[in-house]
Each structure stands twice: as C-alpha cells, then as structure tokens.
Write an enzyme that holds these catalytic residues in place. Structure first.
Site, PDB file in Angstrom:
ATOM      1  N   ASP A  74       0.819  -1.216   0.000  1.00 32.66           N
ATOM      2  CA  ASP A  74       0.000   0.000   0.000  1.00 32.66           C
ATOM      3  C   ASP A  74       0.854   1.269   0.000  1.00 32.66           C
ATOM      4  O   ASP A  74       2.019   1.242   0.399  1.00 32.66           O
ATOM      5  CB  ASP A  74      -0.867   0.048   1.269  1.00 32.66           C
ATOM      6  CG  ASP A  74      -1.997  -0.958   1.238  1.00 32.66           C
ATOM      7  OD1 ASP A  74      -2.008  -1.820   0.342  1.00 32.66           O
ATOM      8  OD2 ASP A  74      -2.866  -0.878   2.123  1.00 32.66           O
ATOM      9  N   HIS A 102       3.881  -2.376   3.004  1.00 35.88           N
ATOM     10  CA  HIS A 102       3.941  -1.033   2.404  1.00 35.88           C
ATOM     11  C   HIS A 102       5.293  -0.857   1.720  1.00 35.88           C
ATOM     12  O   HIS A 102       6.323  -1.185   2.329  1.00 35.88           O
ATOM     13  CB  HIS A 102       3.777   0.043   3.483  1.00 35.88           C
ATOM     14  CG  HIS A 102       2.469  -0.042   4.204  1.00 35.88           C
ATOM     15  ND1 HIS A 102       2.211  -1.007   5.161  1.00 35.88           N
ATOM     16  CD2 HIS A 102       1.342   0.702   4.087  1.00 35.88           C
ATOM     17  CE1 HIS A 102       0.968  -0.839   5.597  1.00 35.88           C
ATOM     18  NE2 HIS A 102       0.416   0.181   4.978  1.00 35.88           N
TER      19      HIS A 102
HETATM   20 NI    NI Z   1      -2.371   3.289   3.421  1.00 34.55          NI
END
Ligand code: NI
Length: 223
Positions: free
Chosen positions: A31, A173
């Site tokens: 993400d 991430h």
């Molecule tokens: Ni996020």
C-alpha cells in the site's frame, strides 16, 4: 518409442504426486506507493525472485511517479486503488470519495494502460453508509504485521510467518527499506514452505472465486 513410453509414465506419476497435495497460495500486497526509491527497489527484488504482487496506489503518488506505475504493470503485478490523497474514506463526502476514485483510476489507466477494478480503503475503513462501491471490489487483508509502525524487518517477517495460511492476503507497504527487506525474507521463507505467490485476482481464481464489485474480501482461504 519405448523411451517415450517411459517418459510418459514418469510424467503421469509426477502429475499424480503433485495433484494429491493441496497447493498453497498467498498474495503479497503493498500500500501507499509508488514511493520512488523503495518501490523501485521492491520491483527489482520481485523481478529477481520472479514473484507477482498487488499494489494499492495513491492517486497523488501515481501523478508523481507515472513511469514507476507503468513499470508495476509491465512487470506483471496487479494494481488497485488506495484513494487519491490517502484521506480516510469515512471523512469524505460521497462526492469527494467519487472524485478521489475517479481521478486515481484515470491516472492509473493513463500510466499503466488498464483501469483498476480493486480498491483498498486507507486504514481499511469503509465509507459511511450511503456510499457504495459500484465499480470496485474491496480488498482488505488477513495478515497485518504493521511493518509501517515498527520499521523492523525481523519483526515484520516473524509476525507474518507466525500466522500465515493458504489463501491469505498479506499487507505490507513499499514505503521503507525495512519493508522491502522483510518482503524478500518472507518470499524466501514461504517458498521453502511450499507457497506460491499470486496477485489478488489470481489468488481468488486459484480458490474458485472472482472479486465482485461492491463485495469486501479479507482473503480467499480454502474451505
Ligand atoms: Ni495506506
């Protein structure tokens, strides 16, 4: 001819052997990108290890890094939306949310050649009642090592390996060196355990599902 028959028999035996063990599939998702340096490092690593992943991109970062967005798609990864500004969806009006998704979708399509069909709301927070996703399947996750909070690759790896199961969607991430390192170690460890990595849509298909617009998915655990 005899040689051919032996080879054929061998192939049949091998095929039967493979068929008896259930396949273990898992999806890595990243993400908040593209983030420049870390996304590039991650793409190099995934290419080297020949592993596909799914990236939930923020529109404002796609605008900043269109070439990286294009490379994500060219490298065979899947792209989904993660909003435009990373504002939590419950804080947006219906119109603001529509604008965020439309702008991001347009930018991703422009850079990668394909409009996304998956969305992951920032923080996993669904919009207020009344706002529905008519065009996107909502993809959340089933394994969250909180890599963004600890910035310690060892801890991230241990947290994933402790709980991961076939059909899981792992949340990471591409926003720090430690996350990229952790992803590499997770891939090596899970490959040794017999896992195959797939994109989110491939993972769903492997377990006989298709992500449908308006539906929410945490994973695709078999049975
Ligand atoms: Ni996020």
């Amino acid at each position: 001819m005899r040689k051919f028959a032996i080879i054929l028999a061998l192939l049949l035996v091998l095929d039967t052997g493979v068929g008896t063990a259930p396949k273990k599939y898992v999806a890595l998702t990243f993400d908040d990108g593209p983030t420049g340096r870390y996304t590039a490092q991650l793409l190099d690593m995934l290419e080297e290890k020949n592993v596909p992943a799914t990236f939930f991109l923020c529109g404002y970062r796609v605008a900043q890094y269109p070439a990286l967005t294009a490379r994500i798609a060219e490298d065979g990864h899947e792209i989904g939306l993660h909003g435009f500004s990373h504002t939590y969806f419950p804080e947006l009006t219906g119109k603001e949310l529509d604008d965020e998704l439309t702008r991001s979708s347009f930018l991703i399509a422009e850079a990668s050649g394909a409009a996304p069909t998956l969305v992951r709301p920032p923080g996993g927070l669904l919009p207020k009642k009344g706002s529905v996703f008519s065009e996107f399947a909502v993809i959340l996750w089933s394994v969250d090592p909180e890599d963004w909070a600890t910035h310690q690759s060892g801890r991230t790896v241990r947290r994933v390996l402790r709980t991961v199961q076939p059909g899981d969607i792992i949340l990471l991430h591409d926003a720090s060196e430690s996350s990229v390192e952790a992803a590499g170690e997770i891939i090596d460890a899970l490959k040794k355990e017999g896992y195959t990595f797939l994109t989110v849509s491939q993972l769903a298909a492997a377990y006989g599902e298709t992500p449908e617009a308006g539906c929410v998915y945490h994973g695709f655990a078999p049975g």
